[in-house]
Design an enzyme around this catalytic site. Structure first.
Site, PDB file in Angstrom:
ATOM      1  N   VAL A   1      21.003 -12.605  -4.929  1.00  0.00           N
ATOM      2  CA  VAL A   1      19.899 -13.425  -5.430  1.00  0.00           C
ATOM      3  C   VAL A   1      19.119 -12.516  -6.373  1.00  0.00           C
ATOM      4  O   VAL A   1      18.433 -11.597  -5.915  1.00  0.00           O
ATOM      5  CB  VAL A   1      19.001 -13.930  -4.285  1.00  0.00           C
ATOM      6  N   PRO A   2      19.259 -12.735  -7.677  1.00  0.00           N
ATOM      7  CA  PRO A   2      18.902 -11.688  -8.648  1.00  0.00           C
ATOM      8  C   PRO A   2      17.415 -11.543  -8.942  1.00  0.00           C
ATOM      9  O   PRO A   2      16.981 -11.648 -10.096  1.00  0.00           O
ATOM     10  CB  PRO A   2      19.686 -12.120  -9.898  1.00  0.00           C
ATOM     11  N   CYS A   3      16.640 -11.234  -7.926  1.00  0.00           N
ATOM     12  CA  CYS A   3      15.206 -11.058  -8.134  1.00  0.00           C
ATOM     13  C   CYS A   3      14.909  -9.839  -9.007  1.00  0.00           C
ATOM     14  O   CYS A   3      13.800  -9.719  -9.538  1.00  0.00           O
ATOM     15  CB  CYS A   3      14.481 -10.931  -6.801  1.00  0.00           C
ATOM     16  N   HIS A   4      15.903  -8.969  -9.192  1.00  0.00           N
ATOM     17  CA  HIS A   4      15.681  -7.794 -10.042  1.00  0.00           C
ATOM     18  C   HIS A   4      15.476  -8.205 -11.505  1.00  0.00           C
ATOM     19  O   HIS A   4      15.003  -7.412 -12.315  1.00  0.00           O
ATOM     20  CB  HIS A   4      16.850  -6.806  -9.929  1.00  0.00           C
ATOM     21  N   ARG A   5      15.854  -9.455 -11.855  1.00  0.00           N
ATOM     22  CA  ARG A   5      15.711  -9.918 -13.238  1.00  0.00           C
ATOM     23  C   ARG A   5      14.314 -10.447 -13.542  1.00  0.00           C
ATOM     24  O   ARG A   5      14.059 -10.938 -14.639  1.00  0.00           O
ATOM     25  CB  ARG A   5      16.743 -11.009 -13.537  1.00  0.00           C
TER      26      ARG A   5
END
Lengths: 208, 155
Positions: free
Chosen positions: A172-176
């Site tokens: 779940v790409p919360c780093h983006r």
């Protein structure tokens, strides 16, 4: 034989299994448990360019991914409390997610094809995290845009909080998600890991 | 459900002792299967465990019950429990193995009590908890078991 001899001999054995015997026994137990539907949470460690990871899955999908700034005891205790205590180390059940993560880290995969289990996230937090999936690989969004996509444009701090507590980072790409002023913002795995994930996704031509 | 350790940690902490108890009851070779069956039954029932602090006694109780089941099966399928082949010429055996054979030949309450006392180092209260008896009965089962073993080994 005296009573003392009997007692002494009884107390001296059998020896607990160890080494390969114990490892085989543990692995067989986990596989049988999974096969008989008794295993609610399977987990396994894996190496990565960001250090050791712990990945856990239910029969629904991947439910947790942790960096090693969180201890495995803390991660497993939380899973036992909030999902189920029927947890065993079962690497074979994590083969598909681990393979896809390895491909991702090698730059060979830009999208994951893995079912996720949202058991650890509810309500608005879940919508915020689901909204991050709309940010393409290599791109970024900001907290306000994610809050908006989740249906509440004003809930910027709540969105930040949801992202900071993402139980399944990377998948779940919360780093983006960055701050609107372009600064990095927070990350459960720490700012260094967030930066490195963004660099990985921007590709080898990224000058930063 | 709160207060329960992840089951992996239960196996870490108590698995060795459960296996040793299994081996004391049915012999080393059948112990792996008895251990697996015990831990799977425990895993199945784990979320319903009422006292998270009593995990070890609970595991041993399951193992004891399943060992008794194996003994019943052994009446029909002798390989279920490690026993000397009745047709074999008795040869030299390590003295310890003679003792363990006699442990397996004890009446069930003594067989369990002796193992809990000497293999697992439980006190009489601990033994009583596993076996659902009073403390005095536990003490008696240990005492009579040891006396019986000594008598059989002196033959």
């Amino acid at each position: 034989m005296t009573d003392h001899d009997v007692e002494r001999t009884l107390a001296s054995g059998p020896q607990a299994p160890s080494g390969q015997h114990w490892a085989r026994l543990r692995a067989a137990l986990a596989e049988r448990a999974a096969g008989e539907g008794l295993l609610d949470v399977a987990y396994a460690p894996m190496d990565s360019p960001l250090g050791p990871l712990l990945v856990a899955a239910t029969t629904v999908g991947v439910v947790r991914l942790a960096f090693d700034n969180e201890t495995s005891d803390a991660v497993l205790d939380e899973l036992a409390l909030r999902v189920s205590p029927r947890i065993l180390s079962t690497p074979c059940r994590l083969d598909a997610p681990r393979r896809q993560l390895e491909e991702y880290f090698r730059g060979e995969r830009t999208q994951f094809d893995i079912p996720l289990d949202w058991a650890l996230t509810r309500g608005f937090r879940r919508q915020v995290l689901a909204a991050t999936a709309g940010i393409p690989y290599g791109a970024t969004g900001n907290y306000r845009s994610v809050a908006t996509a989740a249906g509440n444009p004003g809930a910027v701090r709540a969105a930040g909080s949801a992202l900071a507590t993402n139980p399944i980072p990377i998948l779940v790409p919360c780093h983006r998600v960055l701050r609107s002023d372009g600064t990095l913002g927070g990350y459960r795995g720490g700012p260094d890991r967030k930066t490195r994930l963004l660099h990985l996704e921007r590709g080898p031509t990224d000058p930063a | 459900m709160s207060g329960l350790l992840p089951f992996e940690r239960v196996v870490d902490r108590y698995g060795g002792d459960v296996w040793r108890f299994c081996a004391s009851q049915v012999g080393v070779d059948p112990a792996d299967d008895l251990f697996q069956d015990t831990m799977l039954a425990a895993l199945d029932a784990y979320p319903r465990l009422r006292d998270p602090n009593a995990v070890k006694a609970w595991l041993l109780r399951i193992a004891a019950r399943k060992a008794v089941d194996l003994f019943r099966t052994a009446a029909r399928a002798p390989a279920a429990v490690a026993d000397p082949d009745p047709g074999a010429v008795p040869g030299p055996q390590p003295p310890d193995e003679r003792l363990w054979e006699q442990v397996r030949a004890l009446p069930v309450k003594q067989r369990q009590a002796v193992a809990l006392r000497y293999v697992l180092d439980l006190d009489h209260a601990g033994i009583a908890t596993v076996m659902h008896t009073g403390t005095e009965a536990a003490r008696r089962n240990v005492f009579e078991g040891v006396r019986s073993l000594r008598a059989r080994l002196d033959d």
